[in-house]
Design a protein around this motif. Structure first.
Motif, PDB file in Angstrom:
ATOM      1  N   PRO A  59      42.608  34.552 -73.565  1.00  8.72           N
ATOM      2  CA  PRO A  59      41.265  34.849 -73.052  1.00  8.72           C
ATOM      3  C   PRO A  59      40.832  36.242 -73.517  1.00  8.72           C
ATOM      4  N   VAL A  60      39.862  36.282 -74.412  1.00  6.74           N
ATOM      5  CA  VAL A  60      39.471  37.521 -75.083  1.00  6.74           C
ATOM      6  C   VAL A  60      39.047  38.602 -74.097  1.00  6.74           C
ATOM      7  N   ARG A  61      38.170  38.277 -73.155  1.00 10.89           N
ATOM      8  CA  ARG A  61      37.657  39.296 -72.226  1.00 10.89           C
ATOM      9  C   ARG A  61      38.794  39.908 -71.407  1.00 10.89           C
ATOM     10  N   GLU A  62      39.702  39.074 -70.974  1.00  2.78           N
ATOM     11  CA  GLU A  62      40.802  39.558 -70.144  1.00  2.78           C
ATOM     12  C   GLU A  62      41.771  40.434 -70.949  1.00  2.78           C
ATOM     13  N   VAL A  63      42.108  40.003 -72.155  1.00  2.00           N
ATOM     14  CA  VAL A  63      43.004  40.789 -73.007  1.00  2.00           C
ATOM     15  C   VAL A  63      42.339  42.103 -73.404  1.00  2.00           C
ATOM     16  N   ALA A  64      41.053  42.056 -73.710  1.00  2.00           N
ATOM     17  CA  ALA A  64      40.329  43.292 -74.054  1.00  2.00           C
ATOM     18  C   ALA A  64      40.416  44.294 -72.902  1.00  2.00           C
ATOM     19  N   GLY A  65      40.234  43.818 -71.671  1.00  2.00           N
ATOM     20  CA  GLY A  65      40.334  44.688 -70.506  1.00  2.00           C
ATOM     21  C   GLY A  65      41.722  45.286 -70.347  1.00  2.00           C
ATOM     22  N   LEU A  66      42.769  44.489 -70.615  1.00  2.00           N
ATOM     23  CA  LEU A  66      44.137  44.997 -70.528  1.00  2.00           C
ATOM     24  C   LEU A  66      44.400  46.087 -71.558  1.00  2.00           C
ATOM     25  N   LEU A  67      43.738  45.978 -72.710  1.00  2.00           N
ATOM     26  CA  LEU A  67      43.947  46.945 -73.784  1.00  2.00           C
ATOM     27  C   LEU A  67      43.010  48.141 -73.695  1.00  2.00           C
ATOM     28  N   GLY A  68      42.136  48.156 -72.681  1.00  2.00           N
ATOM     29  CA  GLY A  68      41.246  49.295 -72.489  1.00  2.00           C
ATOM     30  C   GLY A  68      39.949  49.215 -73.267  1.00  2.00           C
ATOM     31  N   PHE A  69      39.518  48.012 -73.596  1.00  2.00           N
ATOM     32  CA  PHE A  69      38.270  47.838 -74.332  1.00  2.00           C
ATOM     33  C   PHE A  69      37.221  47.174 -73.459  1.00  2.00           C
ATOM     34  N   ARG A  70      35.971  47.487 -73.730  1.00  2.00           N
ATOM     35  CA  ARG A  70      34.830  46.819 -73.102  1.00  2.00           C
ATOM     36  C   ARG A  70      34.398  45.724 -74.063  1.00  2.00           C
ATOM     37  N   LEU A  71      34.155  44.541 -73.553  1.00  2.00           N
ATOM     38  CA  LEU A  71      33.722  43.424 -74.381  1.00  2.00           C
ATOM     39  C   LEU A  71      32.272  43.101 -74.060  1.00  2.00           C
ATOM     40  N   ASP A  72      31.460  43.005 -75.103  1.00  2.00           N
ATOM     41  CA  ASP A  72      30.079  42.553 -74.963  1.00  2.00           C
ATOM     42  C   ASP A  72      29.908  41.335 -75.842  1.00  2.00           C
ATOM     43  N   TYR A  73      29.180  40.352 -75.363  1.00  2.00           N
ATOM     44  CA  TYR A  73      28.936  39.136 -76.124  1.00  2.00           C
ATOM     45  C   TYR A  73      27.442  38.991 -76.356  1.00  2.00           C
ATOM     46  N   ASP A  74      27.064  38.830 -77.618  1.00  2.00           N
ATOM     47  CA  ASP A  74      25.676  38.609 -78.000  1.00  2.00           C
ATOM     48  C   ASP A  74      25.518  37.117 -78.276  1.00  2.00           C
ATOM     49  N   ASP A  76      22.870  35.358 -78.948  1.00  2.00           N
ATOM     50  CA  ASP A  76      21.974  35.013 -80.054  1.00  2.00           C
ATOM     51  C   ASP A  76      22.705  34.963 -81.387  1.00  2.00           C
ATOM     52  N   SER A  77      23.569  35.943 -81.639  1.00  2.00           N
ATOM     53  CA  SER A  77      24.290  35.989 -82.915  1.00  2.00           C
ATOM     54  C   SER A  77      25.716  35.454 -82.784  1.00  2.00           C
ATOM     55  N   ARG A  78      26.099  35.059 -81.547  1.00  2.00           N
ATOM     56  CA  ARG A  78      27.452  34.567 -81.269  1.00  2.00           C
ATOM     57  C   ARG A  78      28.489  35.587 -81.734  1.00  2.00           C
ATOM     58  N   THR A  79      28.278  36.842 -81.323  1.00  2.00           N
ATOM     59  CA  THR A  79      29.127  37.949 -81.730  1.00  2.00           C
ATOM     60  C   THR A  79      29.840  38.539 -80.522  1.00  2.00           C
ATOM     61  N   ILE A  80      31.141  38.730 -80.667  1.00  2.00           N
ATOM     62  CA  ILE A  80      31.945  39.410 -79.648  1.00  2.00           C
ATOM     63  C   ILE A  80      32.162  40.829 -80.135  1.00  2.00           C
ATOM     64  N   LYS A  81      31.788  41.811 -79.301  1.00  2.00           N
ATOM     65  CA  LYS A  81      31.928  43.220 -79.666  1.00  2.00           C
ATOM     66  C   LYS A  81      32.939  43.870 -78.730  1.00  2.00           C
ATOM     67  N   LEU A  82      33.903  44.573 -79.312  1.00  2.00           N
ATOM     68  CA  LEU A  82      34.881  45.330 -78.538  1.00  2.00           C
ATOM     69  C   LEU A  82      34.644  46.811 -78.785  1.00  2.00           C
ATOM     70  N   ASP A  83      34.545  47.586 -77.696  1.00  2.00           N
ATOM     71  CA  ASP A  83      34.343  49.031 -77.797  1.00  2.00           C
ATOM     72  C   ASP A  83      35.302  49.724 -76.852  1.00  2.00           C
ATOM     73  N   ASN A  84      35.732  50.939 -77.240  1.00  2.00           N
ATOM     74  CA  ASN A  84      36.511  51.755 -76.312  1.00  2.00           C
ATOM     75  C   ASN A  84      35.704  51.949 -75.058  1.00  2.00           C
ATOM     76  N   LYS A  85      36.325  51.800 -73.904  1.00  2.00           N
ATOM     77  CA  LYS A  85      35.603  51.978 -72.648  1.00  2.00           C
ATOM     78  C   LYS A  85      35.154  53.414 -72.464  1.00  2.00           C
ATOM     79  N   LEU A  86      35.982  54.358 -72.884  1.00  2.00           N
ATOM     80  CA  LEU A  86      35.663  55.755 -72.622  1.00  2.00           C
ATOM     81  C   LEU A  86      34.797  56.385 -73.689  1.00  2.00           C
ATOM     82  N   GLY A  87      34.645  55.757 -74.826  1.00  2.00           N
ATOM     83  CA  GLY A  87      33.869  56.368 -75.903  1.00  2.00           C
ATOM     84  C   GLY A  87      34.547  57.665 -76.321  1.00  2.00           C
TER      85      GLY A  87
END
Length: 186
Positions: A59-74, A76-87
């Motif tokens: 599960p991408v969202r859950e694994v991203a959270g465990l690794l410290g990433f924020r997941l955004d899903y677009d 319209d473009s069917r794009t999964i974006k992972l970003d550092n939570k803290l920037g």
């Protein structure tokens, strides 16, 4: 007229046969039980991964959270974006690089922080129930009662005033400047 009915019936028969063939494809999968260790710390997934033909699907969202990433899903473009939570700016704020007068400067574009980040970066203990959050650090305890609009939580209120509270992508976030104002964050 008879030819039209026969042609129509033949078309429906061919179309339904194609649909039946497409629907008959199946994939065999099993739920996998895995141990996850992130930076030496054992983590547990709430959703069991699927294993298909020896390949694990997590599960991408859950694994991203465990690794410290924020997941955004677009969608319209069917794009999964992972970003550092803290920037790269202050905790909870993502940053944007802008150029002004030939020099580069960083601007904080938001000031929200997740409950997970509060615990990890500020050592704040959090207790929650259906009506409130309790934040504690050292001797200081802040009780945040939920402000609701029907079933939706739209904010939080303390004895010192309101706290910006939002739920974004299934993650509870608080406004960092409001937490500083009540003294729970430096």
């Amino acid at each position: 007229m008879k030819k039209t009915i026969v042609a129509l019936a033949l078309g429906l028969l061919i179309g339904s046969a194609g649909t039946a063939l497409a629907a008959s494809e199946t994939v065999q999968a099993v739920f996998g039980k895995f141990n996850f260790v992130v930076n030496g710390e054992v983590k547990e997934l709430k959703t069991d991964p699927l294993v298909v033909d020896g390949t694990s699907y997590l599960p991408v969202r859950e694994v991203a959270g465990l690794l410290g990433f924020r997941l955004d899903y677009d969608a319209d473009s069917r794009t999964i974006k992972l970003d550092n939570k803290l920037g790269t700016g202050s905790a909870g704020g993502s940053t944007t690089n802008q150029t002004k007068g030939g020099s580069s400067m960083e601007t904080i574009t938001d000031e929200w922080i997740s409950l997970q980040e509060l615990t990890q970066n500020f050592g704040i203990k959090i207790n929650a129930n259906s009506n409130s959050l309790s934040l504690s650090k050292n001797e200081l305890v802040i009780e945040i009662k939920f402000i609701r609009n029907g079933d939706e939580i739209i904010g939080g209120k303390t004895s010192s005033g309101n706290i910006g509270l939002r739920i974004k992508d299934s993650e509870t976030q608080l406004k960092l400047s409001d937490l500083r104002a009540v003294g729970i964050v430096d």
